[in-house]
Design a protein around this motif. Structure first.
Motif, short mmCIF file in Angstrom:
data_model
loop_
_atom_site.label_atom_id
_atom_site.label_comp_id
_atom_site.label_asym_id
_atom_site.label_seq_id
_atom_site.Cartn_x
_atom_site.Cartn_y
_atom_site.Cartn_z
N ASP A 38 53.36 45.97 44.79
CA ASP A 38 54.11 46.85 45.68
C ASP A 38 55.61 46.57 45.68
N ALA A 39 56.03 45.60 44.84
CA ALA A 39 57.45 45.28 44.76
C ALA A 39 58.12 46.16 43.71
N ASP A 40 59.44 46.08 43.63
CA ASP A 40 60.20 46.93 42.72
C ASP A 40 61.05 46.10 41.77
N ARG A 41 61.35 46.71 40.62
CA ARG A 41 62.26 46.16 39.62
C ARG A 41 61.91 44.72 39.24
N TRP A 42 60.67 44.53 38.77
CA TRP A 42 60.27 43.22 38.28
C TRP A 42 59.81 43.31 36.84
N PHE A 43 59.85 42.16 36.18
CA PHE A 43 59.39 42.06 34.80
C PHE A 43 58.66 40.74 34.63
N VAL A 44 57.46 40.79 34.08
CA VAL A 44 56.73 39.57 33.80
C VAL A 44 56.11 39.69 32.41
N GLN A 45 56.11 38.62 31.67
CA GLN A 45 55.49 38.60 30.35
C GLN A 45 54.31 37.65 30.36
N ILE A 46 53.16 38.14 29.95
CA ILE A 46 51.96 37.32 29.83
C ILE A 46 51.76 37.05 28.34
N GLU A 47 51.95 35.83 27.93
CA GLU A 47 51.90 35.50 26.50
C GLU A 47 50.78 34.51 26.23
N CYS A 48 49.83 34.91 25.41
CA CYS A 48 48.74 34.01 25.04
C CYS A 48 48.80 33.75 23.53
N PHE A 49 48.04 32.80 23.07
CA PHE A 49 48.11 32.37 21.67
C PHE A 49 47.10 33.10 20.79
N ASP A 50 46.04 33.60 21.36
CA ASP A 50 44.98 34.22 20.56
C ASP A 50 45.28 35.67 20.25
N PRO A 51 44.69 36.22 19.17
CA PRO A 51 43.80 35.52 18.23
C PRO A 51 44.60 34.70 17.22
N HIS A 52 44.24 33.45 17.09
CA HIS A 52 44.94 32.51 16.24
C HIS A 52 43.94 31.47 15.78
N GLU A 53 44.15 30.93 14.61
CA GLU A 53 43.28 29.86 14.17
C GLU A 53 43.51 28.61 15.01
N PRO A 54 42.49 27.80 15.31
CA PRO A 54 41.10 28.00 14.93
C PRO A 54 40.49 29.16 15.72
N PHE A 55 39.55 29.85 15.10
CA PHE A 55 38.94 31.04 15.70
C PHE A 55 37.88 30.62 16.72
N PHE A 56 38.34 30.00 17.80
CA PHE A 56 37.42 29.49 18.81
C PHE A 56 37.09 30.58 19.82
N THR A 57 35.81 30.72 20.10
CA THR A 57 35.37 31.63 21.16
C THR A 57 33.99 31.19 21.63
N TYR A 58 33.34 32.01 22.42
CA TYR A 58 32.06 31.65 23.03
C TYR A 58 30.92 32.43 22.40
N ASP A 59 29.71 31.92 22.63
CA ASP A 59 28.53 32.54 22.03
C ASP A 59 28.39 34.01 22.41
N GLU A 60 28.82 34.34 23.61
CA GLU A 60 28.72 35.73 24.06
C GLU A 60 29.40 36.67 23.07
N TYR A 61 30.51 36.23 22.52
CA TYR A 61 31.26 37.07 21.58
C TYR A 61 30.75 36.92 20.16
N LYS A 62 30.31 35.72 19.81
CA LYS A 62 29.75 35.51 18.47
C LYS A 62 28.49 36.36 18.27
N GLN A 63 27.73 36.54 19.35
CA GLN A 63 26.49 37.31 19.25
C GLN A 63 26.73 38.79 18.98
N LEU A 64 27.96 39.24 19.17
CA LEU A 64 28.30 40.62 18.84
C LEU A 64 28.32 40.85 17.34
N TYR A 65 28.40 39.78 16.56
CA TYR A 65 28.52 39.87 15.10
C TYR A 65 27.49 38.96 14.43
N PRO A 66 26.20 39.27 14.57
CA PRO A 66 25.15 38.42 13.99
C PRO A 66 25.20 38.43 12.47
N HIS A 67 25.01 37.27 11.86
CA HIS A 67 24.98 37.17 10.40
C HIS A 67 24.33 35.84 10.02
#
Length: 531
Positions: A129-158
């Motif tokens: 509800d405020a005015d004239r603001w700027f915020v940047q949310i900066e994350c590192f992913d996707p980046h090596e190492p390709f670390f994630t959780y089983d929930e996401y790995k299960q989307l790509y079975p092989h």
């Protein structure tokens, strides 16, 4: 956020792994805005389609802007959900279904990726509800190492029974095909996790009714090769389109356009002027970028220090290598003398001197030092591609007339960027006047380019005896006969400074990084095997 509020801004940014370059993007529309800027890397492959899809959710850097002032009369009757990015199912949730509590679905707890988004979304919730603001949310992913959780790995079975492989080397691909495919699936799983995090931001925009007055841009800094062109990663090969033609998606509440494409050549240097214009602030005189809706450029310049200097006009890409093997003169200009992992050594300042100011240093004289490159582009030669006929950049052209046009465009861009004279000299381009046919390099370097593009055969395809290209470099250098062979073919291995960095590296492993031509590698292997 109501449409009548003054500007504010949010940025969410992620690193798909490093340098910036040219990319196509959707142009923003006009009228006074309110801004939230975000950028998040989440394209499932490092390569992206041309242009930018307004309203799309698959992409890699986001900038949101909200409108200041009323909306146009015809816009008042439009349904925001008509242009709302549609929910995408991830696991058992859609973006509309899941709660925005921090990583409550992860049994292993939080990681920095989620904590970063938690903090950004908390800022949105707190300041909605405020005015004239700027915020940047900066994350590192996707980046090596390709670390994630089983929930996401299960989307790509092989099926895969090989070694753990979620951190590809910055080198040519030498791994088995199933290992290559496994790395791609690991990357896709990580991208899906990033996609979910972007979904949390979209949910926050839903919750605070930000679609009526918020601009969203999704893009990133660069791509990542997953076997394309026979390479992993980036930086150690030419900057192919998979690395530099970046995803860029835009939702602009002022125009409400969706499902459109633009062929405008825009670059990340255009983001800052866009935000300044959005807040009604003039860009500084030394900015070469422009607000996205006003960008009109004949070519986009991109590359890496000491590597190819590249130019594209949107259809053709010209990768200019150095004119000779020395890759010199190469200079570095800085007022922050640090490398990626440490400060400059005292010896690096031996020839340092203050240079004249550049057009963009605001009158400040930077230090000029002898530079060093991560790769020598001479190994790869100068390359010319037609992206319309050859989007995969698999068939380099040898067209002197086209090369001359692109070379002249490159020279013009270098001058507009106030490139130092040493850069022109390194590339074999005149500092004054237009380049001519005598300055062309593609044909002269064609054999070198063909050899560098050849895939690296498996190690067991090469001759071996007591010594071979699979023997560690220190062991080869310890024997007088093998040392003579190695240093004659690869003189750089005689440098004591380099030896300390190599450890137990083999010539075969070096060939994957340095793009040693296969014929040259076979000659070394044959001589070593004969000892």
């Amino acid at each position: 956020m109501a449409a009548h509020r003054p500007p504010a801004a949010l940025t969410v940014r992620s690193d798909s792994d490093a340098k910036r370059s040219g990319e196509d993007a959707r142009a923003a529309a006009s009228s006074p805005p309110r801004v939230s800027r975000a950028s998040l890397a989440l394209h499932p492959h490092p390569v992206c389609d041309e242009g930018v899809d307004a309203g799309s959710i698959a992409g890699v850097e986001a900038v949101e802007q909200a409108q200041h002032g009323g909306v146009d009369e015809h816009e008042e009757h439009e349904d925001p959900e008509e242009h709302r990015p549609q929910p995408e199912r991830v696991g058992e949730h859609t973006r509309h279904e899941r709660e925005r509590c921090p990583a409550d679905h992860l049994e292993d707890g939080q990681i920095d990726h989620e904590l970063t988004f938690d903090a950004g979304i908390e800022f949105i919730d707190t300041n909605a509800d405020a005015d004239r603001w700027f915020v940047q949310i900066e994350c590192f992913d996707p980046h090596e190492p390709f670390f994630t959780y089983d929930e996401y790995k299960q989307l790509y079975p092989h099926d895969y029974d090989g070694p753990e492989f979620d951190w590809p080397p910055y080198a040519k691909v030498t791994e088995a095909e199933d290992q290559v495919e496994h790395a791609r699936f690991e990357y896709k799983a990580l991208v899906s996790m990033c996609d979910r995090s972007l979904g949390r931001v979209l949910d926050a925009m839903d919750e605070h009714d930000m679609w009526e007055d918020t601009l969203l841009i999704v893009n990133t800094d660069h791509g990542f090769l997953l076997g394309e062109h026979g390479w992993w990663a980036k930086s150690v090969q030419p900057w192919f389109n998979e690395l530099v033609h970046l995803p860029a998606f835009l939702w602009d509440p002022r125009t409400r356009r969706a499902g459109e494409r633009s062929a405008r050549l825009v670059q990340t240097i255009d983001i800052a002027p866009t935000l300044l214009e959005f807040f009604g602030i003039d860009a500084t005189a030394d900015m070469l970028g422009a607000p996205l809706e006003t960008v009109e450029r004949a070519g986009a310049l991109f590359g890496i220090h000491g590597g190819h200097v590249n130019i594209t006009d949107g259809r053709y890409v010209y990768m200019r290598a150095c004119a000779d093997p020395s890759n010199a003169p190469l200079e570095e200009y800085t007022l922050m003398p640090t490398h990626m992992r440490g400060r400059f050594a005292p010896a690096e300042f031996a020839d340092a001197e203050l240079a004249s100011p550049f057009s963009f240093t605001k009158g400040v004289r930077p230090l000029r030092l002898r530079g060093r490159a991560q790769i020598n582009p001479y190994v790869f030669g100068s390359l010319l591609f037609d992206l319309e006929a050859d989007p995969g950049q698999e068939r380099p052209l040898d067209d002197p007339e086209l090369e001359l046009r692109m070379l002249r465009l490159l020279a013009t861009q270098l001058r507009e960027n106030d490139a130092p004279a040493s850069q022109f000299q390194r590339l074999g381009i005149p500092t004054v006047g237009e380049p001519g046919p005598e300055h062309l390099l593609v044909h002269a370097q064609r054999d070198r380019a063909t050899a560098a593009a050849e895939p690296l055969p498996p190690l067991d395809d090469f001759a071996v005896g007591e010594f071979g290209i699979g023997t560690s470099v220190p062991e080869l250098l310890a024997h007088p006969v093998s040392r003579e062979v190695v240093t004659r073919h690869l003189p750089m291995l005689a440098q004591s400074e380099l030896l300390g960095m190599l450890g137990s590296t083999t010539i075969y492993a070096l060939a994957a990084v340095l793009a040693i031509p296969v014929a040259h590698l076979r000659a070394i292997a044959d001589e070593l095997a004969a000892i």
